[in-house]
Motif scaffolding. Structure first.
Motif, PDB file in Angstrom:
ATOM      1  N   LEU A  91       0.834  -1.198   0.000  1.00  0.00           N
ATOM      2  CA  LEU A  91       0.000   0.000   0.000  1.00  0.00           C
ATOM      3  C   LEU A  91       0.879   1.263   0.000  1.00  0.00           C
ATOM      4  O   LEU A  91       1.941   1.275   0.580  1.00  0.00           O
ATOM      5  CB  LEU A  91      -0.821  -0.020   1.287  1.00  0.00           C
ATOM      6  CG  LEU A  91      -2.071   0.847   1.350  1.00  0.00           C
ATOM      7  CD1 LEU A  91      -3.200   0.170   0.578  1.00  0.00           C
ATOM      8  CD2 LEU A  91      -2.507   1.051   2.809  1.00  0.00           C
ATOM      9  N   ARG A  94      -0.102   6.805   3.359  1.00  0.00           N
ATOM     10  CA  ARG A  94      -1.028   7.933   3.260  1.00  0.00           C
ATOM     11  C   ARG A  94      -0.703   8.986   4.319  1.00  0.00           C
ATOM     12  O   ARG A  94      -0.288   8.630   5.433  1.00  0.00           O
ATOM     13  CB  ARG A  94      -2.468   7.474   3.550  1.00  0.00           C
ATOM     14  CG  ARG A  94      -2.918   6.174   2.884  1.00  0.00           C
ATOM     15  CD  ARG A  94      -3.397   6.438   1.506  1.00  0.00           C
ATOM     16  NE  ARG A  94      -4.360   5.496   0.974  1.00  0.00           N
ATOM     17  CZ  ARG A  94      -4.084   4.470   0.176  1.00  0.00           C
ATOM     18  NH1 ARG A  94      -2.839   4.159  -0.107  1.00  0.00           N
ATOM     19  NH2 ARG A  94      -5.056   3.742  -0.347  1.00  0.00           N
ATOM     20  N   ASN A 186      -1.604  -0.396  11.092  1.00  0.00           N
ATOM     21  CA  ASN A 186      -2.586   0.108  10.135  1.00  0.00           C
ATOM     22  C   ASN A 186      -3.057  -1.104   9.340  1.00  0.00           C
ATOM     23  O   ASN A 186      -2.506  -1.430   8.300  1.00  0.00           O
ATOM     24  CB  ASN A 186      -1.935   1.141   9.207  1.00  0.00           C
ATOM     25  CG  ASN A 186      -2.882   1.574   8.091  1.00  0.00           C
ATOM     26  OD1 ASN A 186      -4.088   1.385   8.175  1.00  0.00           O
ATOM     27  ND2 ASN A 186      -2.326   2.151   7.028  1.00  0.00           N
ATOM     28  N   PRO A 187      -4.055  -1.822   9.896  1.00  0.00           N
ATOM     29  CA  PRO A 187      -4.454  -3.081   9.255  1.00  0.00           C
ATOM     30  C   PRO A 187      -5.339  -2.807   8.039  1.00  0.00           C
ATOM     31  O   PRO A 187      -5.797  -1.676   7.850  1.00  0.00           O
ATOM     32  CB  PRO A 187      -5.268  -3.760  10.353  1.00  0.00           C
ATOM     33  CG  PRO A 187      -5.927  -2.633  11.063  1.00  0.00           C
ATOM     34  CD  PRO A 187      -4.929  -1.500  11.042  1.00  0.00           C
ATOM     35  N   PRO A 188      -5.594  -3.832   7.245  1.00  0.00           N
ATOM     36  CA  PRO A 188      -6.614  -3.661   6.199  1.00  0.00           C
ATOM     37  C   PRO A 188      -7.949  -3.415   6.894  1.00  0.00           C
ATOM     38  O   PRO A 188      -8.271  -4.119   7.848  1.00  0.00           O
ATOM     39  CB  PRO A 188      -6.630  -5.022   5.497  1.00  0.00           C
ATOM     40  CG  PRO A 188      -5.367  -5.715   5.917  1.00  0.00           C
ATOM     41  CD  PRO A 188      -5.033  -5.194   7.265  1.00  0.00           C
ATOM     42  N   TYR A 189      -8.685  -2.389   6.455  1.00  0.00           N
ATOM     43  CA  TYR A 189      -9.950  -2.111   7.152  1.00  0.00           C
ATOM     44  C   TYR A 189     -11.104  -1.739   6.246  1.00  0.00           C
ATOM     45  O   TYR A 189     -12.150  -1.289   6.702  1.00  0.00           O
ATOM     46  CB  TYR A 189      -9.771  -1.057   8.245  1.00  0.00           C
ATOM     47  CG  TYR A 189      -9.182   0.277   7.821  1.00  0.00           C
ATOM     48  CD1 TYR A 189      -9.823   1.116   6.907  1.00  0.00           C
ATOM     49  CD2 TYR A 189      -7.982   0.726   8.370  1.00  0.00           C
ATOM     50  CE1 TYR A 189      -9.283   2.339   6.553  1.00  0.00           C
ATOM     51  CE2 TYR A 189      -7.431   1.951   8.018  1.00  0.00           C
ATOM     52  CZ  TYR A 189      -8.090   2.755   7.107  1.00  0.00           C
ATOM     53  OH  TYR A 189      -7.545   3.962   6.760  1.00  0.00           O
ATOM     54  N   LEU A 190     -10.943  -1.899   4.945  1.00  0.00           N
ATOM     55  CA  LEU A 190     -12.080  -1.593   4.069  1.00  0.00           C
ATOM     56  C   LEU A 190     -13.073  -2.748   4.121  1.00  0.00           C
ATOM     57  O   LEU A 190     -12.690  -3.909   4.263  1.00  0.00           O
ATOM     58  CB  LEU A 190     -11.596  -1.359   2.638  1.00  0.00           C
ATOM     59  CG  LEU A 190     -10.608  -0.193   2.452  1.00  0.00           C
ATOM     60  CD1 LEU A 190     -10.359   0.059   0.967  1.00  0.00           C
ATOM     61  CD2 LEU A 190     -11.085   1.084   3.134  1.00  0.00           C
ATOM     62  N   VAL A 202      -6.781   3.086  -6.400  1.00  0.00           N
ATOM     63  CA  VAL A 202      -6.643   2.216  -5.229  1.00  0.00           C
ATOM     64  C   VAL A 202      -6.723   0.748  -5.654  1.00  0.00           C
ATOM     65  O   VAL A 202      -6.127  -0.128  -5.037  1.00  0.00           O
ATOM     66  CB  VAL A 202      -7.706   2.563  -4.159  1.00  0.00           C
ATOM     67  CG1 VAL A 202      -7.551   1.697  -2.918  1.00  0.00           C
ATOM     68  CG2 VAL A 202      -7.605   4.036  -3.775  1.00  0.00           C
ATOM     69  N   ALA A 209      -3.905  -5.735   1.355  1.00  0.00           N
ATOM     70  CA  ALA A 209      -3.601  -4.646   2.297  1.00  0.00           C
ATOM     71  C   ALA A 209      -4.819  -3.775   2.587  1.00  0.00           C
ATOM     72  O   ALA A 209      -4.750  -2.876   3.412  1.00  0.00           O
ATOM     73  CB  ALA A 209      -2.477  -3.773   1.729  1.00  0.00           C
ATOM     74  N   LEU A 210      -5.921  -4.048   1.901  1.00  0.00           N
ATOM     75  CA  LEU A 210      -7.090  -3.164   2.010  1.00  0.00           C
ATOM     76  C   LEU A 210      -8.291  -3.823   2.671  1.00  0.00           C
ATOM     77  O   LEU A 210      -8.999  -3.195   3.460  1.00  0.00           O
ATOM     78  CB  LEU A 210      -7.510  -2.697   0.602  1.00  0.00           C
ATOM     79  CG  LEU A 210      -6.539  -1.758  -0.113  1.00  0.00           C
ATOM     80  CD1 LEU A 210      -6.880  -1.688  -1.604  1.00  0.00           C
ATOM     81  CD2 LEU A 210      -6.563  -0.365   0.501  1.00  0.00           C
ATOM     82  N   GLU A 240      -4.721   2.440  13.433  1.00  0.00           N
ATOM     83  CA  GLU A 240      -5.420   3.309  12.486  1.00  0.00           C
ATOM     84  C   GLU A 240      -6.770   2.669  12.195  1.00  0.00           C
ATOM     85  O   GLU A 240      -6.879   1.443  12.100  1.00  0.00           O
ATOM     86  CB  GLU A 240      -4.630   3.460  11.182  1.00  0.00           C
ATOM     87  CG  GLU A 240      -5.405   4.300  10.163  1.00  0.00           C
ATOM     88  CD  GLU A 240      -4.591   4.723   8.957  1.00  0.00           C
ATOM     89  OE1 GLU A 240      -3.382   5.001   9.109  1.00  0.00           O
ATOM     90  OE2 GLU A 240      -5.176   4.778   7.862  1.00  0.00           O
TER      91      GLU A 240
END
Ligand code: GLN
Length: 276
Positions: A91, A94, A186-190, A202, A209-210, A240
């Protein structure tokens, strides 16, 4: 062709290709290809672009116009004042995540020779920033993706970081039974709906990673269960979170006092808990 002419053409081409930041992206490409600073650009608009710069920059422009994220085209992203190598192995760091990183550094204030863990490290942006700004710390960076870890290792080398080590594995599996003064993640969180409506740029980033499971919260559930066993007394866990997730994550981490911090856009972005 002058720089100004190139910029105008490039911005028009990017805008036609649907780039919402066309003018700024064109400037980035130009500055990176020429080595000029952004601030000097205004004074250089009538400078001629030499052949070598043109060849490089036109190739980059074609890639950006085809929808590749700017940072993958340039091969780098700036994060916490450091330059990270960047490509589809991980990723793109950001700016939102700088909020997490700043909080991580704050949590380590007053702790000598702290031990820190960056879970799901990707490019290594969080863990390597901590390592750079706290040379007395020892930082372990882990990721389930061997590709991400190879990129993080390259970044450590490029940044001259020597107080970091790396391990491959799924969340805490790679951390052994050691305890840390700081765990940052900052884990995948979508969630599934986010994944179905990703911005086209994206979509070029690794889905691994998302995607954080159907409701985006899978990784937080696991971290909430396991983190306590990996923290020292008073150690900080910093996560995050995605937009609107802070309350749910805070509820999962009910085992200690929680603080929530907003990013620069005023979105609740970081949840912090301390082990007792
Ligand atoms: N912030 C990223 C995005 O919105 C998601 C990163 C993540 O899942 N950790 O695209």
């Amino acid at each position: 062709m002058t720089a100004g002419e190139w910029l105008a053409r490039a911005a028009a081409r990017l805008a036609a290709a649907g780039d919402l930041d066309a003018a700024v992206d064109a400037e980035w490409l130009l500055c990176e290809a020429t080595g000029w600073s952004r601030s000097s650009l205004r004074l250089r608009r009538s400078d001629a672009l030499d052949e070598a710069a043109r060849t490089k920059i036109d190739a980059w422009l074609a890639r950006r116009a085809a929808g590749e994220p700017l940072q993958y085209v340039l091969g780098s992203a700036d994060f916490m004042g450091l330059r990270f190598r960047c490509d589809p192995r991980a990723l793109i760091p950001r700016p939102d995540t700088e909020t997490l990183c700043e909080r991580a550094l704050k949590a380590l204030e007053g702790r000598r020779k702290p031990r820190a863990l960056d879970l799901c490290c990707g490019t290594g942006a969080i863990g390597l920033s901590v390592a750079r700004y706290r040379p007395d710390a020892r930082v372990l960076l882990t990721d389930v993706s061997g590709e991400a870890l190879s990129l993080a290792r390259e970044n450590a080398l490029a940044l001259g970081v020597q107080n970091a080590s790396f391990a491959q594995g799924d969340l805490f599996a790679a951390a052994g039974d050691e305890r840390f003064d700081l765990i940052a993640c900052n884990p995948p969180y979508l969630d599934a709906a986010d994944m179905a409506s990703l911005q086209s740029e994206v979509r070029r980033e690794p889905a691994l990673a998302l995607f954080g499971g159907p409701d985006g919260l899978d990784f937080y559930r696991r971290i909430a269960r396991e983190a306590k066993d990996h923290l020292t007394a008073g150690g900080a866990l910093l996560l995050e979170v995605g937009r609107g997730q802070a309350d749910a994550v805070r509820a999962m981490l009910g085992w200690a006092a929680c603080a929530v911090y907003e990013d620069l856009n005023g979105i609740e972005r970081v949840v912090e808990v301390r082990a007792i």
